[in-house]
Design an enzyme around this catalytic site. Structure first.
Site, PDB file in Angstrom:
ATOM      1  N   GLY A  56      40.218  36.155  41.603  1.00  0.00           N
ATOM      2  CA  GLY A  56      40.439  35.137  42.643  1.00  0.00           C
ATOM      3  C   GLY A  56      39.836  33.806  42.253  1.00  0.00           C
ATOM      4  N   ALA A  90      36.345  37.651  48.682  1.00  0.00           N
ATOM      5  CA  ALA A  90      36.928  38.512  49.726  1.00  0.00           C
ATOM      6  C   ALA A  90      37.811  37.647  50.609  1.00  0.00           C
ATOM      7  CB  ALA A  90      35.831  39.180  50.556  1.00  0.00           C
ATOM      8  N   ASP A  91      38.684  38.296  51.371  1.00  0.00           N
ATOM      9  CA  ASP A  91      39.589  37.558  52.264  1.00  0.00           C
ATOM     10  C   ASP A  91      39.053  37.511  53.690  1.00  0.00           C
ATOM     11  OD1 ASP A  91      41.462  37.198  50.152  1.00  0.00           O
ATOM     12  OD2 ASP A  91      41.916  39.318  50.355  1.00  0.00           O
ATOM     13  N   GLY A 111      42.181  41.784  48.358  1.00  0.00           N
ATOM     14  CA  GLY A 111      43.460  42.144  47.765  1.00  0.00           C
ATOM     15  C   GLY A 111      44.560  41.113  47.863  1.00  0.00           C
ATOM     16  N   ARG A 112      44.192  39.888  48.339  1.00  0.00           N
ATOM     17  CA  ARG A 112      45.201  38.821  48.337  1.00  0.00           C
ATOM     18  C   ARG A 112      45.740  38.621  46.921  1.00  0.00           C
ATOM     19  NH1 ARG A 112      45.210  34.691  46.132  1.00  0.00           N
ATOM     20  NH2 ARG A 112      43.016  34.920  45.632  1.00  0.00           N
ATOM     21  N   GLY A 113      44.870  38.832  45.939  1.00  0.00           N
ATOM     22  CA  GLY A 113      45.270  38.680  44.532  1.00  0.00           C
ATOM     23  C   GLY A 113      45.860  39.942  43.929  1.00  0.00           C
ATOM     24  N   GLU A 147      39.319  46.416  41.573  1.00  0.00           N
ATOM     25  CA  GLU A 147      38.138  45.819  42.199  1.00  0.00           C
ATOM     26  C   GLU A 147      37.304  46.910  42.873  1.00  0.00           C
ATOM     27  OE1 GLU A 147      39.778  41.337  43.267  1.00  0.00           O
ATOM     28  OE2 GLU A 147      40.033  42.904  44.746  1.00  0.00           O
ATOM     29  N   LYS A 170      35.950  32.624  56.010  1.00  0.00           N
ATOM     30  CA  LYS A 170      36.344  34.034  55.805  1.00  0.00           C
ATOM     31  C   LYS A 170      35.601  34.986  56.755  1.00  0.00           C
ATOM     32  CE  LYS A 170      38.523  33.285  51.630  1.00  0.00           C
ATOM     33  NZ  LYS A 170      37.996  33.637  50.353  1.00  0.00           N
TER      34      LYS A 170
HETATM   35  O1  LIG Z   1      40.567  40.297  46.633  1.00  0.00           O
HETATM   36  C1  LIG Z   1      40.843  39.403  45.877  1.00  0.00           C
HETATM   37  C2  LIG Z   1      41.849  39.522  44.813  1.00  0.00           C
HETATM   38  O2  LIG Z   1      42.508  40.757  44.865  1.00  0.00           O
HETATM   39  C3  LIG Z   1      40.086  38.097  45.960  1.00  0.00           C
HETATM   40  O3  LIG Z   1      38.766  38.341  45.634  1.00  0.00           O
HETATM   41  C4  LIG Z   1      40.188  37.542  47.344  1.00  0.00           C
HETATM   42  O4  LIG Z   1      41.554  37.371  47.652  1.00  0.00           O
HETATM   43  C5  LIG Z   1      39.466  36.200  47.478  1.00  0.00           C
HETATM   44  O5  LIG Z   1      40.069  35.249  46.664  1.00  0.00           O
HETATM   45  P1  LIG Z   1      39.663  33.722  46.673  1.00  0.00           P
HETATM   46  O6  LIG Z   1      38.275  33.651  46.128  1.00  0.00           O
HETATM   47  O7  LIG Z   1      40.687  33.044  45.790  1.00  0.00           O
HETATM   48  O8  LIG Z   1      39.749  33.241  48.093  1.00  0.00           O
END
Ligand SMILES: O=C(CO)[C@H](O)[C@H](O)COP(=O)(O)O
Length: 227
Positions: free
Chosen positions: A27, A85-86, A97-99, A105, A123
């Site tokens: 991320g 994290a989201d 898991g947005r990514g 992970e 968040k």
């Molecule tokens: O879980 C994730 C990827 O699967 C990321 O850690 C989560 O989406 C946060 O990303 P970002 O730091 O870009 O906000």
């Protein structure tokens, strides 16, 4: 927001010592951490630090920034894992898991001596699922059946579509992602276990009870939450 991300990524460096094996998250926030970690390693301010990447993204960033990488099967233990994290609830349960990297992970972060999470204050939520859906990695052939089965949990699930590829997102493990919106998540740990009991589910993005420390970027500086 970029400023908050950089601030928490810098603060995370204080947790890294010589001879550590570090789980490298995925991320945009962790990307800063990997960049800064690489700088310290290149300047020899840290010695014998190795990264275990949670995704191709983390691996490429580590290689680009001079962080030596090793696979999970090459190490005896992971001292610390650092990831974004989201959503984070008041008990430090997470949605990730947005990514689409949630499976690797969780595999790595579950096993880390310390799991350090980096977020900005946007968040923080009262209840998981308030803003973000729960990503679920599924075996491709089962996606539709699982999307229907998830309705039992008072949820709707959507197949995640790719933006620079036609068709669905395909994870680093060759699977699909369902994004599930739940009416209300009362017990994150219970839901995490229940979802993983569905045949064809590889892993889901609820990370209950595994974060040890959350660094939160705020306009008043970085705040530390501990479980
Ligand atoms: O879980 C994730 C990827 O699967 C990321 O850690 C989560 O989406 C946060 O990303 P970002 O730091 O870009 O906000």
């Amino acid at each position: 927001m970029e400023e908050f991300k950089r601030a928490v990524a810098k603060e995370a460096l204080k947790f890294i010592e010589d001879d550590m094996i570090v789980g490298l998250g995925t991320g945009s926030t962790t990307a800063y951490f990997i960049e800064y970690l690489g700088k310290l390693i290149m300047e020899e301010e840290l010695e014998d630090v190795y990264g275990v990447p949670t995704s191709y993204q983390a691996r490429l960033l580590a290689l680009e920034n001079g962080v030596p990488v090793v696979g999970l099967d090459e190490v005896d233990a992971i001292d610390i894992a650092v990831d974004g994290a989201d959503e984070v609830d008041p008990h430090l349960n997470l949605i990730k898991g947005r990514g689409a990297a949630l499976t690797m992970e969780k595999i790595i972060e579950y096993r880390a001596g310390t799991f350090l999470v980096l977020v900005d204050e946007g968040k923080l939520v009262e209840r998981l699922g308030q803003r973000m859906p729960v990503p679920i990695e599924v075996i491709p052939a089962a996606w539709r059946a699982i999307a229907e089965e998830i309705e039992v949990f008072n949820a709707t699930a959507e197949l995640r579509m790719a933006s620079k590829k036609d068709g669905p997102v395909v994870t680093d493990n060759g699977n699909f992602i369902l994004d599930a919106r739940f009416h209300r998540i009362d017990d994150p740990l219970d839901l995490e276990i229940e979802l993983n009991n569905i045949p064809g589910v590889v892993e889901n993005g609820i990370f209950a009870d595994i974060a040890d420390i959350v660094l939160v970027g705020t306009k008043d500086g970085v705040k530390k939450l501990e479980r």
